[in-house]
Design a protein around this motif. Structure first.
Motif, PDB file in Angstrom:
ATOM      1  N   ARG A 438       0.846  -1.020   0.025  1.00 62.42           N
ATOM      2  CA  ARG A 438      -0.065   0.093  -0.007  1.00 62.42           C
ATOM      3  C   ARG A 438       0.929   1.266  -0.082  1.00 62.42           C
ATOM      4  NH1 ARG A 438      -4.079  -2.885   4.210  1.00 62.42           N
ATOM      5  NH2 ARG A 438      -5.274  -4.238   2.697  1.00 62.42           N
ATOM      6  N   LEU A 439       2.132   1.312   0.634  1.00 68.26           N
ATOM      7  CA  LEU A 439       2.936   2.374   0.496  1.00 68.26           C
ATOM      8  C   LEU A 439       3.431   2.507  -0.944  1.00 68.26           C
ATOM      9  CD1 LEU A 439       4.549   4.467   2.019  1.00 68.26           C
ATOM     10  CD2 LEU A 439       6.255   2.790   2.623  1.00 68.26           C
ATOM     11  N   HIS A 440       3.738   1.485  -1.431  1.00 69.15           N
ATOM     12  CA  HIS A 440       4.091   1.638  -2.957  1.00 69.15           C
ATOM     13  C   HIS A 440       3.104   2.176  -3.839  1.00 69.15           C
ATOM     14  CE1 HIS A 440       6.409  -0.689  -6.241  1.00 69.15           C
ATOM     15  NE2 HIS A 440       6.281   0.650  -6.708  1.00 69.15           N
ATOM     16  N   LEU A 441       1.808   1.809  -3.350  1.00 69.40           N
ATOM     17  CA  LEU A 441       0.887   2.477  -4.296  1.00 69.40           C
ATOM     18  C   LEU A 441       0.763   3.840  -4.076  1.00 69.40           C
ATOM     19  CD1 LEU A 441      -2.155  -0.219  -3.807  1.00 69.40           C
ATOM     20  CD2 LEU A 441      -1.153   0.410  -5.945  1.00 69.40           C
ATOM     21  N   ALA A 442       0.674   4.178  -2.676  1.00 67.80           N
ATOM     22  CA  ALA A 442       0.657   5.573  -2.416  1.00 67.80           C
ATOM     23  C   ALA A 442       1.655   6.425  -3.192  1.00 67.80           C
ATOM     24  CB  ALA A 442       0.653   5.981  -0.897  1.00 67.80           C
ATOM     25  N   LEU A 443       2.929   5.829  -3.168  1.00 66.89           N
ATOM     26  CA  LEU A 443       3.972   6.550  -3.931  1.00 66.89           C
ATOM     27  C   LEU A 443       3.711   6.666  -5.438  1.00 66.89           C
ATOM     28  CD1 LEU A 443       7.065   7.596  -3.662  1.00 66.89           C
ATOM     29  CD2 LEU A 443       7.762   5.206  -4.396  1.00 66.89           C
ATOM     30  N   PHE A 484       9.209  15.381   1.738  1.00 72.52           N
ATOM     31  CA  PHE A 484       8.620  14.021   2.053  1.00 72.52           C
ATOM     32  C   PHE A 484       9.178  12.912   1.164  1.00 72.52           C
ATOM     33  CE2 PHE A 484       5.129  11.231  -0.147  1.00 72.52           C
ATOM     34  CZ  PHE A 484       4.850  10.449   1.155  1.00 72.52           C
ATOM     35  N   VAL A 485       9.297  13.248  -0.027  1.00 65.24           N
ATOM     36  CA  VAL A 485      10.235  12.129  -0.638  1.00 65.24           C
ATOM     37  C   VAL A 485      11.746  11.555  -0.156  1.00 65.24           C
ATOM     38  CG1 VAL A 485      10.738  11.399  -3.169  1.00 65.24           C
ATOM     39  CG2 VAL A 485       8.862  12.718  -2.751  1.00 65.24           C
ATOM     40  N   LEU A 486      12.270  12.780   0.060  1.00 66.76           N
ATOM     41  CA  LEU A 486      13.754  12.622   0.814  1.00 66.76           C
ATOM     42  C   LEU A 486      13.771  11.719   2.035  1.00 66.76           C
ATOM     43  CD1 LEU A 486      16.771  13.074   0.562  1.00 66.76           C
ATOM     44  CD2 LEU A 486      16.132  15.235   1.756  1.00 66.76           C
ATOM     45  N   THR A 487      12.625  12.114   2.750  1.00 64.38           N
ATOM     46  CA  THR A 487      12.307  11.009   4.023  1.00 64.38           C
ATOM     47  C   THR A 487      12.219   9.559   3.760  1.00 64.38           C
ATOM     48  OG1 THR A 487      11.625  13.229   4.929  1.00 64.38           O
ATOM     49  CG2 THR A 487      11.199  11.091   6.221  1.00 64.38           C
ATOM     50  N   LEU A 488      11.243   9.600   2.855  1.00 62.28           N
ATOM     51  CA  LEU A 488      11.187   7.965   2.299  1.00 62.28           C
ATOM     52  C   LEU A 488      12.293   7.541   1.891  1.00 62.28           C
ATOM     53  CD1 LEU A 488       7.672   8.198   0.722  1.00 62.28           C
ATOM     54  CD2 LEU A 488       7.934   7.306   2.936  1.00 62.28           C
ATOM     55  N   LEU A 489      13.153   8.169   1.161  1.00 64.99           N
ATOM     56  CA  LEU A 489      14.498   7.579   0.840  1.00 64.99           C
ATOM     57  C   LEU A 489      15.386   7.411   1.870  1.00 64.99           C
ATOM     58  CD1 LEU A 489      15.518   6.776  -2.244  1.00 64.99           C
ATOM     59  CD2 LEU A 489      16.607   9.223  -2.335  1.00 64.99           C
ATOM     60  N   ILE A 490      15.561   8.158   2.693  1.00 66.97           N
ATOM     61  CA  ILE A 490      16.434   7.789   4.009  1.00 66.97           C
ATOM     62  C   ILE A 490      15.991   6.899   4.757  1.00 66.97           C
ATOM     63  CG2 ILE A 490      17.317   8.831   5.965  1.00 66.97           C
ATOM     64  CD1 ILE A 490      17.337  11.600   4.568  1.00 66.97           C
ATOM     65  N   ALA A 491      14.585   6.510   4.746  1.00 68.77           N
ATOM     66  CA  ALA A 491      13.972   5.321   5.608  1.00 68.77           C
ATOM     67  C   ALA A 491      13.772   4.228   4.951  1.00 68.77           C
ATOM     68  CB  ALA A 491      12.700   6.085   6.136  1.00 68.77           C
ATOM     69  N   VAL A 500      11.652  -2.757  -6.363  1.00 71.35           N
ATOM     70  CA  VAL A 500      10.890  -1.948  -7.353  1.00 71.35           C
ATOM     71  C   VAL A 500      10.232  -0.720  -6.750  1.00 71.35           C
ATOM     72  CG1 VAL A 500       8.869  -2.134  -8.776  1.00 71.35           C
ATOM     73  CG2 VAL A 500      10.122  -4.123  -8.299  1.00 71.35           C
ATOM     74  N   TYR A 501      10.146  -0.638  -5.407  1.00 75.14           N
ATOM     75  CA  TYR A 501       9.474   0.609  -4.730  1.00 75.14           C
ATOM     76  C   TYR A 501      10.749   1.327  -4.685  1.00 75.14           C
ATOM     77  CZ  TYR A 501       8.921   3.288  -0.607  1.00 75.14           C
ATOM     78  OH  TYR A 501       8.749   4.335   0.304  1.00 75.14           O
ATOM     79  N   LEU A 502      11.841   0.947  -4.468  1.00 76.56           N
ATOM     80  CA  LEU A 502      13.272   1.985  -4.374  1.00 76.56           C
ATOM     81  C   LEU A 502      13.382   2.438  -5.640  1.00 76.56           C
ATOM     82  CD1 LEU A 502      15.488   2.889  -2.768  1.00 76.56           C
ATOM     83  CD2 LEU A 502      16.780   0.696  -3.774  1.00 76.56           C
ATOM     84  N   GLY A 503      13.148   1.687  -6.748  1.00 71.57           N
ATOM     85  CA  GLY A 503      13.454   2.246  -8.177  1.00 71.57           C
ATOM     86  C   GLY A 503      12.443   3.478  -8.519  1.00 71.57           C
ATOM     87  N   ASP A 504      11.041   3.204  -8.051  1.00 74.85           N
ATOM     88  CA  ASP A 504       9.900   4.188  -8.136  1.00 74.85           C
ATOM     89  C   ASP A 504      10.261   5.471  -7.260  1.00 74.85           C
ATOM     90  OD1 ASP A 504       8.705   2.571 -10.170  1.00 74.85           O
ATOM     91  OD2 ASP A 504       7.603   1.653  -8.713  1.00 74.85           O
ATOM     92  N   LEU A 505      10.905   5.057  -6.213  1.00 76.86           N
ATOM     93  CA  LEU A 505      11.014   6.283  -5.123  1.00 76.86           C
ATOM     94  C   LEU A 505      12.303   7.125  -5.842  1.00 76.86           C
ATOM     95  CD1 LEU A 505      10.325   7.336  -2.505  1.00 76.86           C
ATOM     96  CD2 LEU A 505      12.241   6.072  -1.395  1.00 76.86           C
ATOM     97  N   ILE A 506      13.299   6.558  -6.206  1.00 70.97           N
ATOM     98  CA  ILE A 506      14.291   7.385  -6.791  1.00 70.97           C
ATOM     99  C   ILE A 506      14.011   8.203  -8.083  1.00 70.97           C
ATOM    100  CG2 ILE A 506      16.531   7.222  -8.020  1.00 70.97           C
ATOM    101  CD1 ILE A 506      17.161   4.980  -6.376  1.00 70.97           C
ATOM    102  N   GLU A 507      13.016   7.544  -8.969  1.00 72.65           N
ATOM    103  CA  GLU A 507      12.348   8.187 -10.210  1.00 72.65           C
ATOM    104  C   GLU A 507      11.439   9.296  -9.699  1.00 72.65           C
ATOM    105  OE1 GLU A 507       9.585   7.301 -13.997  1.00 72.65           O
ATOM    106  OE2 GLU A 507      10.329   5.366 -12.702  1.00 72.65           O
TER     107      GLU A 507
END
Length: 704
Positions: A438-443, A484-491, A500-507
């Motif tokens: 669900r976190l991936h869907l929100a991202l 917000f996105v930087l916080t998710l990347l650090i965490a 796959v979530y990490l790749g979408d987060l970096i993008e």
């Protein structure tokens, strides 16, 4: 299961009736209605191992008896209702039976897999479009009844048919099916049967009808399972003829397969051609490689295997514990058959044109007010991401997705993401994968909002660009959105989140930084960071000569202006959060003094000074409430704005009041000049907005 219960279930199934192959019709028994009720009672008394459900699946009663009965006797209301109840019960997803947790114990796991096999055979039986034609005819007759006169029984029939569609589409693909791309899988065949029977047209009608709001969540869930294997970008570009890009991709894929096969054949030829058998391979000395002693390494295998020399072959690799295994994303996209993609594209276009904004508004209202089931927001996030991407890739029109393209949607998605992250950290291990998904869907939804905002910037329509500026001015100004996105990347944690979530987060972070750079307007790719000006202390010098009030007031105003920018930088994020939070402000505020001798019409300047004083003192809720109350008292000339102001326009109006020179904030004198300029500037901004039909980011109010 006891043999007595198994024999009783078998006898009950045999009493349903028989199928005449020659007449191609199923003939019911005289006690068929009671027999179906007995099967429902058997399922109601089922235990935790679901023996009755598994036995009914083994006898294939749904394929051989229940569905033929439904097709032949759907006009008999009592029998149809009971059959529908039983079929919905039998097609309940296995994951729901085990409370959203896949069992790990061996025996229970076998029961789970057995029920999954039965569900896949049920899905194969629903490929028949005659079954869906019967259900769509029955559903359309019930929907023709007025909503006020429908009754509970007819409402239950609508809900059960929608749940049945959900159950059939929910069944995952069979791992043994192995259908390639551009081929019709069982899921595609079921979608085609729904299309041929007219059921998808009924779903579109329900999603666009304001009287059927109770079924909006069911419709959203059905669409998520319908389109779960589709890519929105590929579906949006599907055409009657294959594009040149698709042809090149298919040719490249075939060439890659051909090269792979030829390389494998060459390796086999080199392995056996020109060499003796391995037992006569000879003995060789490997230069520049020492053995255990000081001598060079002696090699006893054929030379063609020298590249595979490895000293770690006999070593035991450390086994990674289950609780330390990285999380793997099990989602996969697949390209359906050509005809399936065409009618799915048409379905998405019709849904966007006629139902998207209305349905998403009411679904979000239910979620915010907690009137829906728990965690149903995952379907909302999926629909937001999929249909906004489809609209962006098909024919970009902002008006089709205007409901979800706002600052409030950014805030809502961010709140859901933070909630999911907290649940991942604090919830038990069994549900961690569900929260991570669900976190991936929100991202993905958050990323699509930025991509749509970027598409609005590139639109040739000036009003669309102005709307994008208004949204970006709010998003990039508040630190919570920027970080917000930087916080998710650090965490990020590989044990709790997939690659796959990490790749979408970096993008997503890359898209955000590029848009932020463009918004700041830096030169040569640099960003301009505004620094807060340090506060300067004012020295009070006593003078023997008393200066005029005008000189004193001017000096005080000049000194105060030095601190206004810094004070606004501190106050604006809090004011934006108060406006976006949707808090209920006080409605009993009186913006004028009824006991004063000054007429009410002449107290507008005093009210404006009160708003400014509360803004500068940090009383944001009271300032907003006072502004809206003054708007009700003095509606003429839009001196305090209009009632249909957007939060962005109200934020800009409060900013101008904050910086306006109204004299001493403590004084309650009347300034007609400031009131006149404020009213004229505000009326001009509102008039421009009404002519352009959008929210403008360049509202400027000039004060004397």
């Amino acid at each position: 299961m006891s043999s007595l219960l198994s024999a009783e279930i078998q006898a009950t199934c045999n009493a349903l009736g028989y199928f005449d192959v020659a007449a191609d019709k199923y003939y019911a028994d005289s006690n068929t209605l009671e027999t179906v009720k007995d099967l429902i009672r058997f399922l109601r008394r089922d235990d935790d191992s679901y023996d009755v459900r598994r036995q009914l699946g083994d006898t294939k009663v749904l394929q051989t008896d229940l569905l033929p009965l439904l097709k032949s006797y759907w006009e008999e209301t009592d029998l149809f209702d009971v059959l529908l109840r039983l079929i919905v019960n039998l097609t309940t997803p296995a994951l729901i039976l085990w409370n959203e947790e896949v069992p790990t114990e061996k025996t229970v796991r076998n029961h789970y897999l057995q029920i999954e096999d039965h569900l896949q055979s049920y899905k194969q039986a629903f490929v028949d479009d005659a079954i869906w034609a019967v259900l769509s005819t029955r559903l359309s007759k019930v929907l023709e009844i007025d909503y006020a006169e429908r009754g509970d029984e007819n409402s239950l029939i609508i809900e059960r048919i929608l749940i049945l569609i959900r159950n059939v589409l929910y069944v995952p693909a069979d791992s043994m099916e192995k259908r390639p791309d551009n081929d019709a899988s069982v899921h595609d065949q079921v979608l085609w049967a729904l299309h041929q029977s007219g059921m998808l047209d009924i779903i579109l009608y329900i999603s666009s009808s304001p009287n059927e709001k109770a079924y909006y969540m069911h419709v959203l869930e059905i669409m998520s399972f319908m389109l779960r294997e589709q890519k929105a970008s590929e579906l949006a570009t599907a055409a009657l003829q294959r594009s040149q890009t698709e042809k090149l991709m298919d040719e490249a894929e075939l060439l890659a397969i051909r090269h792979r096969e030829s390389n494998q054949k060459q390796k086999k030829v080199k392995m056996f051609a020109g060499t003796r058998h391995s037992r006569f391979g000879g003995t060789f000395v490997v230069k520049s490689m020492k053995s255990i002693s000081d001598n060079e390494l002696i090699y006893h295998k054929p030379l063609n295997k020298l590249d595979a020399l490895n000293f770690d072959v006999d070593k035991k690799k450390p086994k990674t514990p289950k609780n330390r295994m990285p999380l793997v994303d099990g989602s996969s996209d697949r390209r359906s058959a050509f005809t399936i993609r065409l009618f799915l594209k048409e379905f998405c276009v019709e849904f966007l044109n006629g139902a998207y904004n209305t349905l998403m508004y009411h679904v979000k209202d239910k979620l915010v007010r907690s009137r829906a089931q728990a965690h149903d927001e995952s379907y909302y996030l999926w629909a937001l991401r999929f249909f906004m991407e489809f609209n962006r890739c098909h024919k970009f029109e902002v008006k089709l997705v205007s409901e979800t393209m706002s600052v409030q949607t950014f805030h809502y998605v961010q709140q859901l993401s933070e909630n999911y992250y907290d649940l991942i950290q604090n919830d038990r291990k069994k549900l961690m994968k569900s929260w991570s998904r669900r976190l991936h869907l929100a991202l993905l939804a958050y990323r699509e909002l930025f991509l749509t905002l970027n598409a609005m910037d590139k639109s040739p329509d000036g009003t669309v660009q102005d709307s994008a500026k208004v949204i970006k001015s709010n998003i990039f100004y508040v630190p919570e959105y920027r970080e917000f996105v930087l916080t998710l990347l650090i965490a990020y944690d590989e044990l709790k989140m997939s690659n796959v979530y990490l790749g979408d987060l970096i993008e997503t972070q890359h898209i955000f930084l590029k848009m932020f750079e463009s918004f700041c307007g830096g030169k040569e790719g640099s960003l301009i960071v505004q620094k807060k000006a340090g506060r300067k202390r004012r020295r009070n010098k006593k003078s023997g000569v008393e200066k005029g009030d005008a000189t004193t007031d001017g000096a005080e105003e000049a000194t105060a202006d030095l601190n206004l920018e810094g004070r606004w930088d501190e106050a604006s994020p809090q004011l934006s959060i108060v406006l976006e939070g949707g808090a209920e402000f006080a409605t009993d505020v009186v913006p004028f003094d009824a006991a004063s001798e000054v007429p009410i019409d002449d107290q507008k300047a005093d009210a404006m000074k009160n708003i400014q004083r509360k803004l500068r003192s940090g009383e944001f809720e009271n300032a907003i409430g006072l502004l809206r109350a003054a708007r009700e008292v003095w509606p003429e000339n839009d001196s305090f704005g209009s009632n249909n102001m957007a939060p962005e326009e109200e934020f800009l109006a409060l900013r101008d009041i904050f910086f306006c020179r109204l004299g001493r904030v403590e004084a309650f004198g009347y300034s007609r000049n400031c009131d006149r300029t404020f009213g004229e500037g505000f009326r001009r901004a509102v008039r421009d907005n009404q002519l352009s039909g959008t929210q403008s980011a360049d509202l400027e109010f000039k004060f004397n």
